[in-house]
Design a protein around this motif. Structure first.
Motif, short mmCIF file in Angstrom:
data_model
loop_
_atom_site.label_atom_id
_atom_site.label_comp_id
_atom_site.label_asym_id
_atom_site.label_seq_id
_atom_site.Cartn_x
_atom_site.Cartn_y
_atom_site.Cartn_z
N GLY A 40 -31.93 -18.93 31.67
CA GLY A 40 -30.62 -19.23 32.21
C GLY A 40 -29.73 -19.81 31.14
O GLY A 40 -30.14 -20.01 30.01
N GLY A 41 -28.45 -20.09 31.51
CA GLY A 41 -27.47 -20.43 30.49
C GLY A 41 -27.07 -21.87 30.43
O GLY A 41 -27.44 -22.58 29.51
N GLY A 42 -26.33 -22.38 31.41
CA GLY A 42 -25.59 -23.61 31.23
C GLY A 42 -26.40 -24.88 31.24
O GLY A 42 -25.84 -25.95 31.11
N ASP A 43 -27.75 -24.83 31.42
CA ASP A 43 -28.54 -26.04 31.54
C ASP A 43 -29.14 -26.48 30.23
O ASP A 43 -29.79 -27.52 30.15
CB ASP A 43 -29.65 -25.82 32.56
N TRP A 44 -28.95 -25.68 29.16
CA TRP A 44 -29.64 -26.00 27.91
C TRP A 44 -29.23 -27.33 27.34
O TRP A 44 -30.02 -28.03 26.72
CB TRP A 44 -29.39 -24.90 26.88
N TYR A 45 -27.96 -27.71 27.51
CA TYR A 45 -27.50 -28.92 26.84
C TYR A 45 -28.17 -30.17 27.42
O TYR A 45 -28.30 -31.18 26.73
CB TYR A 45 -25.97 -29.06 26.91
N GLU A 75 -19.76 -14.67 22.00
CA GLU A 75 -20.48 -15.51 21.03
C GLU A 75 -21.06 -16.75 21.70
O GLU A 75 -22.17 -17.18 21.36
CB GLU A 75 -19.54 -15.91 19.90
N THR A 76 -20.32 -17.32 22.64
CA THR A 76 -20.82 -18.49 23.36
C THR A 76 -22.05 -18.15 24.17
O THR A 76 -23.05 -18.88 24.17
CB THR A 76 -19.73 -19.06 24.28
N LEU A 77 -22.03 -17.01 24.85
CA LEU A 77 -23.18 -16.58 25.64
C LEU A 77 -24.40 -16.35 24.74
O LEU A 77 -25.52 -16.78 25.07
CB LEU A 77 -22.84 -15.30 26.41
N ASP A 78 -24.20 -15.69 23.62
CA ASP A 78 -25.31 -15.44 22.70
C ASP A 78 -25.88 -16.75 22.16
O ASP A 78 -27.09 -16.90 21.99
CB ASP A 78 -24.85 -14.56 21.54
N PHE A 79 -24.99 -17.71 21.88
CA PHE A 79 -25.45 -18.99 21.35
C PHE A 79 -26.26 -19.75 22.40
O PHE A 79 -27.30 -20.34 22.09
CB PHE A 79 -24.23 -19.82 20.92
N VAL A 80 -25.80 -19.72 23.63
CA VAL A 80 -26.53 -20.39 24.71
C VAL A 80 -27.89 -19.74 24.91
O VAL A 80 -28.90 -20.43 25.10
CB VAL A 80 -25.71 -20.34 26.01
N LYS A 81 -27.95 -18.42 24.83
CA LYS A 81 -29.24 -17.73 24.97
C LYS A 81 -30.21 -18.12 23.87
O LYS A 81 -31.40 -18.31 24.12
CB LYS A 81 -29.01 -16.21 24.97
N SER A 82 -29.69 -18.22 22.64
CA SER A 82 -30.58 -18.58 21.53
C SER A 82 -31.11 -20.00 21.70
O SER A 82 -32.29 -20.26 21.44
CB SER A 82 -29.81 -18.47 20.20
N LEU A 83 -30.26 -20.93 22.17
CA LEU A 83 -30.74 -22.29 22.39
C LEU A 83 -31.64 -22.37 23.61
O LEU A 83 -32.60 -23.16 23.62
CB LEU A 83 -29.54 -23.23 22.57
N SER A 84 -31.36 -21.57 24.63
CA SER A 84 -32.24 -21.56 25.79
C SER A 84 -33.63 -21.08 25.40
O SER A 84 -34.64 -21.60 25.85
CB SER A 84 -31.65 -20.65 26.88
N PHE A 85 -33.70 -20.07 24.53
CA PHE A 85 -34.99 -19.59 24.04
C PHE A 85 -35.67 -20.65 23.21
O PHE A 85 -36.88 -20.87 23.29
CB PHE A 85 -34.80 -18.32 23.21
N TYR A 86 -34.89 -21.36 22.41
CA TYR A 86 -35.45 -22.41 21.55
C TYR A 86 -36.08 -23.51 22.38
O TYR A 86 -37.14 -24.04 22.03
CB TYR A 86 -34.34 -22.98 20.66
#
Length: 300
Positions: free
Chosen positions: A108-113, A92-103
């Motif tokens: 990639g994953g961990g840089d969205w924040y 679920e964490t990976l999917d959430f990061v992907k959705s925010l990365s797309f937004y």
């Protein structure tokens, strides 16, 4: 994001001259510039408030997710249920990061924040600089969000390492537990077929009691079946099927409906003997009996 600050400055600079003369007409621009300046201020307050609400809603959504995932990933991993829970939380964490990365148009994953921190920070700082909204503390929460995410990111790595470490022993324990479970299922199915509530010629009251006993034992086996099947799927093993267990599940469900109706009929009919003829409501009795008949038709 549009810049709020230059809008008012542009309005203030509108028409450098205080007035214009066109033939015999004198045009005074002071009131026009004042009206435009006030209009820009109203527009800035409305636009800033909208930005604040949007950024605040987005940040609260992320905060809620991070808090929930942090609590789930802090739980110790001691058995297969814990493994399933940790795997689900990581997914679920990976999917959430992907959705925010797309937004945020990131790959990639961990840089969205970091992007979220900069975006939300710019919004809150802009609204503060232009006095568009009251100070509600949202700007300070941006740093708290980044800190919370970094903690979650560390928990993700920690859980991944833990799962890799315990995988061999967990897999061996699973295979041993499945063998024991298969033996328990065979014993249960044999006893159910020989002494279960569906045996022909059994007294209804006795069958109802046996139903409760076998239902309790079945529920324990079914929980283990769900756990072991999930474990086999997690470790990439062949998922064992138990057709007899599936059959008994359907039979117990039907028998539970039938004997629940049977017990209700017995209780109601027994209660009729305690009613005096003067107090007997024939219409109510007929309605109850008709209801029992309808429920029996549905159950069968």
């Amino acid at each position: 994001m549009p810049c709020l600050v230059p809008a008012e400055a542009g309005a203030a600079d509108f028409g450098a001259a205080a007035s214009y003369t066109v033939g015999s007409i004198l045009l005074d621009t002071e009131e026009l510039k004042l009206a435009l300046t006030q209009e820009c201020r109203v527009w800035k307050r409305a636009f800033g408030a909208a930005l604040n609400r949007r950024a605040s809603a987005d940040m609260n959504h992320v905060f809620s997710f991070v808090d929930g995932m942090t609590k789930r990933l802090q739980r110790p991993i001691t058995d297969l249920e814990d493994v399933r829970g940790a795997m689900a939380a990581l997914r679920e964490t990976l999917d959430f990061v992907k959705s925010l990365s797309f937004y945020f148009h990131r790959s990639g994953g961990g840089d969205w924040y970091r992007r979220h921190h900069r975006s939300s920070g710019r919004i809150f700082r802009s609204t503060q600089q232009t006095r568009a909204v009251l100070n509600d503390g949202n700007a300070e929460l941006v740093d708290g969000l980044t800190y919370a995410w970094k903690n979650l990111d560390a928990l993700v790595v920690q859980n991944q390492n833990t799962l890799l470490k315990i995988q061999p022993s967990m897999k061996a324990d699973l295979l041993s537990s499945v063998q024991s479970f298969q033996s328990n299922v065979q014993t249960f199915c044999s006893e159910y077929n020989d002494r279960g509530p569906g045996v022909e010629g059994l007294d209804p009251a006795d069958a109802s009691e046996r139903l409760q006993v076998f239902q309790t034992e079945f529920d324990q086996l079914w929980r283990k079946y769900i756990t072991y099947s999930g474990g086999e799927e997690l470790f990439g093993l062949v998922v064992n099927e138990y057709p007899d267990l599936q059959r008994i599940k359907r039979e117990l469900s039907l028998l539970a409906k039938l004997y629940s109706l049977y017990n209700a009929v017995i209780d109601n009919v027994s209660g009729y003997y305690d009613i005096l003829w003067a107090d007997l409501n024939i219409e109510k009795v007929n309605t109850e009996l008709q209801d029992f008949q309808n429920r029996g038709a549905i159950a069968t």
